[in-house]
Design an enzyme around this catalytic site. Structure first.
Site, mmCIF file in Angstrom:
data_model
loop_
_atom_site.group_PDB
_atom_site.id
_atom_site.type_symbol
_atom_site.label_atom_id
_atom_site.label_comp_id
_atom_site.label_asym_id
_atom_site.label_seq_id
_atom_site.Cartn_x
_atom_site.Cartn_y
_atom_site.Cartn_z
ATOM 1 N N CYS B 140 0.831 -1.211 0.000
ATOM 2 C CA CYS B 140 0.000 0.000 0.000
ATOM 3 C C CYS B 140 0.860 1.253 0.000
ATOM 4 O O CYS B 140 0.710 2.122 -0.842
ATOM 5 C CB CYS B 140 -0.924 0.014 1.208
ATOM 6 S SG CYS B 140 -2.120 -1.325 1.211
ATOM 7 N N HIS B 141 1.752 1.376 1.002
ATOM 8 C CA HIS B 141 2.550 2.596 1.110
ATOM 9 C C HIS B 141 4.026 2.310 1.313
ATOM 10 O O HIS B 141 4.769 3.146 1.783
ATOM 11 C CB HIS B 141 2.013 3.485 2.239
ATOM 12 C CG HIS B 141 0.547 3.732 2.116
ATOM 13 N ND1 HIS B 141 -0.381 2.982 2.797
ATOM 14 C CD2 HIS B 141 -0.156 4.598 1.348
ATOM 15 C CE1 HIS B 141 -1.601 3.385 2.470
ATOM 16 N NE2 HIS B 141 -1.491 4.351 1.589
ATOM 17 N N GLY B 142 4.448 1.086 0.996
ATOM 18 C CA GLY B 142 5.860 0.774 0.974
ATOM 19 C C GLY B 142 6.516 0.560 2.324
ATOM 20 O O GLY B 142 7.729 0.718 2.434
#
Lengths: 687, 176
Positions: B140-142
């Site tokens: 999703c956001h690393g």
């Protein structure tokens, strides 16, 4: 709602808002300074009660919808899960179900009040018609809500009422198909009814706003039916009307709580605790009490289309009332003849309600036809005629004059109110199964009866043993989980005991990682397994009659109490028809079929079973189950114990219900007294 | 007004109003309770959250399995020696959420890492055996977690939580 207000808030922030949206001024002018006639009696408090009930129904309804599943396969179970597992779910469900009855009770009082005091007359015709629209919306909402639990009466009620539309010439069948969304009442019907049942109350709330708006334009009517002329005739709405209505609501709450906590199933039908079965119609399809008079009118007319037209006309006729009754005098207080006919009309409605609950045969049909004619005659003949021939008594010049001349008629009107209130419960359900069932089951002494009833723990434990060793060979107990055995208000086992009890059972589970179903030991979260894998297998193994699931059996079975017993039951809180019937059937087997009675092959004679021919062989005999606490090992004792146990499975939270009910009652009585004295103080200067 | 009420001379009327108002407030507050309490998990949900047993014998070294408990995915990793060494070699103080590896596994069962597979950033499910740290990677956001499930890089603030569990035998754990 009553013109521009001169309301000015002192707080600058509120002033800023008020300049742009004068909402506080609206509330202030409508519910604070609004002049209300000073001579209103308590019949006028039902408007506030109705607002309260609408709010209550919307609030509890929105919450129930958070837990309810609108699907034909899941709806019934989801309602049971609300009652059993959701925190206070039993309370919320009772509030909503009894609330519907209370709402209709209040609306009938409200409508009859309007009828008696001429509240529909000029200039209040639009107000009245909006009221009729609200009533129609209420009926639609109530009907659709009743379908949602998807019990037998839900399903067949939906079938019968939607079939009414098939009477429409030429288009009937297509309209019914359109309503159903299928070839019969089914999942699509349930789904759309849920959607509409959620929507319509908000529509009602919208029309209520219009109703109150129209009321505030024309001003309230009052018992003397003369318009306020001077300042002396009115009092400000707040505090006078608010505190008076508050007291009215507090008293009404006592009645409401009586049903919620002590008689939750008194107004319902036992059949609705049987899951919907499209293949079996209940012997008597009866609507809830508040629709019975209209149901009686429908059945009185021997032609399908005419019956439907008659039923709807009975409601629509109210719209034309302002023009049917053209008498100049508003209040029946000053119309001696109209007053008498009004009470006759009330009696006609109550009797029609009684007939609506009776089977349509013999004298009931004739009485129904006579009363149907009377109902319509009141609106179409009596009122128009009276407006032309009746000589009214002189009305007072003003409200304040009427108050000064007031005599002690309060006691009489309170007596009338009580009679009317108790008579309205005439509509409580009477299923005529008793007639077919022969002798009525004898009344037993149950530990769980009455306002302080509790379950006898020892009886619950013995009953569980009887169920496990005898009944469970054929009957399931699908709504009971092993963990329930350790819950408060139950048989009183410890969590460890319940887990040990569960581990004796083999539970089918799966699929596992290999895709196979497997058996494992039961856990507390598992439910009692059914003896048969499916209904067909149960049917095949039991001579074509599937043994019913026993979880709800003591609520799903009943017998007609008959007039006047069901009225006494309201006061004595007799709620044990189900347990009395179940224990009677268990003991009602007779080896010898009486003279002159023949029963079908493969069935057994039972004195108390409706029709006397039961497919179940005598299940219990003396000494069959060993009790280790020294209780007598007799059929009578087994029946009593297992029925007690099945009462608990039908309502595991009964003890909590009665305990909370007692606390609520203590509070409400104190609160009602406080409200009464406060009201007296507020009104002290105004009388 | 028959009685003028004032602050320093409370009258019977004042007392009655206060008593009625107080009773209404108490009753209203008590009536509110069931309406709020109903939103908490119901009895069947609580019962369904009972402990579960997981058999570890089929899980090979280097393999991760996902089981569900209370609706949450639980990652069970059979860590290789390399993964264990990597997790233990990192100076704990340098981590965003400092926690030694041996505090996140059971003594004597170091090869087994059991974590709740829910990214501590915004609740996505990280992918096992991905990312630069031989651990978990949240797409999703690393966010990146190491082979001990500790946050090493990205927006997530905390390590993957370790659920309550214990070894029933060498090859069986009970979660919950």
């Amino acid at each position: 709602m009553s013109g521009p207000s001169d309301f000015q808030p002192s707080n600058p922030a509120l002033q800023w808002i008020e300049r742009r949206l004068p909402i506080m001024g609206l509330v202030h002018s409508s519910f604070v300074v609004y002049p209300t006639p000073r001579n209103l009696n308590y019949w006028w408090t039902f408007g506030a009660i109705l607002s309260f009930m609408l709010g209550m129904q919307i609030l509890t309804g929105v919450i129930l919808a958070m837990h309810y599943t609108p699907h034909a396969d899941l709806a019934f179970k989801s309602v049971e899960l609300i009652v059993r597992d959701v925190n206070y779910g039993w309370l919320l469900r009772n509030m909503h179900a009894c609330g519907a009855s209370m709402f209709f009770f209040a609306v009938y009082v409200h409508m009859l009040r309007g009828l008696y005091y001429g509240s529909y007359k000029e200039p209040r015709e639009v107000l009245w018609i909006l009221g009729v629209i609200i009533y129609l919306l209420m009926m639609a909402t109530g009907f659709m809500g009743y379908v949602l639990p998807w019990g037998q009466m839900s399903f067949w009620g939906a079938t019968v009422i939607t079939n009414l539309f098939s009477a429409i010439p030429y288009f009937g069948e297509s309209i019914v198909t359109l309503l159903w969304g299928g070839y019969s009442v089914g999942n699509p019907t349930l789904n759309r009814f849920f959607s509409l049942h959620y929507l319509l109350p908000f529509v009602i709330a919208g029309v209520v706003v219009l109703h109150v708006w129209a009321l505030h334009v024309a001003g309230q009517n009052n018992p003397d039916g003369v318009e306020p002329k001077t300042e002396k005739d009115t009092v400000p709405f707040t505090p006078h009307a608010t505190i008076k209505d508050g007291f009215g609501v507090a008293c009404f709450l006592l009645l409401y709580a009586w049903f919620i906590f002590y008689m939750p199933n008194y107004l319902g039908d036992a059949d609705n605790y049987i899951p919907a079965n499209p293949g079996v119609t209940p012997p008597h399809i009866v609507p809830e009490w508040y629709y019975l008079p209209f149901y009686a009118i429908l059945r009185s007319i021997p032609n399908k289309l005419a019956g439907v037209i008659g039923m709807f006309s009975a409601i629509i006729v109210l719209v034309f009332l302002p023009w049917l009754d053209s008498a100049k005098t508003r209040s029946s207080k000053y119309r001696p003849l109209a007053k008498q006919f009004f009470w006759i009309f009330v009696a006609v409605c109550i009797l029609l309600g009684y007939l609506g609950a009776q089977p349509p045969e013999g004298i009931y049909v004739i009485a129904g036809r006579v009363l149907t004619v009377c109902y319509f005659a009141y609106f179409l003949i009596v009122l128009p005629l009276l407006s032309r021939i009746e000589t009214p008594r002189p009305v007072p010049n003003s409200i304040s004059e009427a108050i000064l001349a007031k005599s002690g008629k309060a006691a009489a009107s309170i007596a009338v109110a009580l009679v009317a209130a108790s008579a309205l419960f005439l509509g409580s359900l009477q299923d005529a199964r008793a007639e077919e069932g022969g002798p009525k089951p004898p009344a037993n002494k149950w530990s769980f009866a009455g306002p302080f009833g509790t379950y006898d723990r020892a009886a619950l434990q013995r009953g569980l043993k009887v169920y496990k060793e005898v009944c469970s060979n054929c009957h399931g107990l699908s709504y009971i989980a092993f963990r329930n055995l350790a819950e408060a208000g139950g048989p009183g086992y410890s969590v460890a005991q319940a887990a040990a009890f569960a581990s004796d059972y083999k539970i089918k589970d799966g699929p596992n990682d290999q895709g196979d179903m497997f058996e494992r030991a039961g856990r507390p979260a598992d439910y009692f397994p059914s003896p048969f894998p499916n209904e067909q297998a149960a049917r095949a193994a039991n001579g074509g009659a599937a043994p019913p699931d026993l979880s709800l059996i003591t609520k799903a079975r009943s017998y007609g109490r008959g007039f006047p017993w069901f009225i006494f039951d309201f006061f004595t809180q007799y709620q044990e028809q189900g347990p009395d019937y179940v224990s009677a059937v268990l003991q009602g087997f007779e080896d010898k079929v009486p003279e002159g009675v023949t029963i079908p092959e493969g069935s057994y004679y039972n004195k108390y079973f409706p029709g006397h021919a039961i497919k179940m062989p005598k299940p219990l005999s003396d000494g069959q189950v060993t009790y280790d606490d020294g209780s007598p090992a007799t059929v009578a004792q087994y029946a009593k114990d297992v029925t007690t146990f099945l009462m608990w499975t039908a309502e595991p939270h009964m003890e909590a219900r009665k305990r909370l009910g007692f606390q609520v009652f203590i509070f409400l009585i104190i609160f009602a007294f406080l409200m009464y004295f406060t009201k007296k103080k507020v009104w002290a200067d105004s009388h | 007004m028959t009685t003028a009420s004032s602050a320093d001379h409370p009258t019977r009327r004042d007392f009655l109003f206060v008593a009625t108002g107080a009773a209404a407030a108490v009753g209203g507050a008590a009536a509110l309770w069931p309406f709020i309490s109903q939103m908490n998990p119901d009895a069947s949900t609580i019962a369904a959250g009972a402990p579960i047993e997981v058999d570890l014998s089929p899980v090979a070294e280097g393999q991760d399995i996902k089981v569900f408990w209370r609706g949450k995915p639980i990652y069970i990793s059979h860590r290789t020696k390399k993964q264990i060494d990597e997790a233990r070699a990192v100076p704990v103080a340098s981590l965003p959420d400092p926690q030694p590896d041996d505090a996140r596994v059971k003594a004597g069962h170091e090869q087994w890492l059991v974590v709740i597979g829910i990214c501590t950033h915004l609740g996505c499910i990280p992918i096992a055996h991905e990312g630069n740290y031989d651990g978990f990677f949240c797409p999703c956001h690393g966010s990146q977690y190491d082979s001990s499930g500790r946050i090493r890089q990205g927006p997530a603030p905390a390590n993957l939580p370790v659920p309550p569990y214990n070894f029933v035998s060498d090859t069986k754990i009970q979660i919950g």
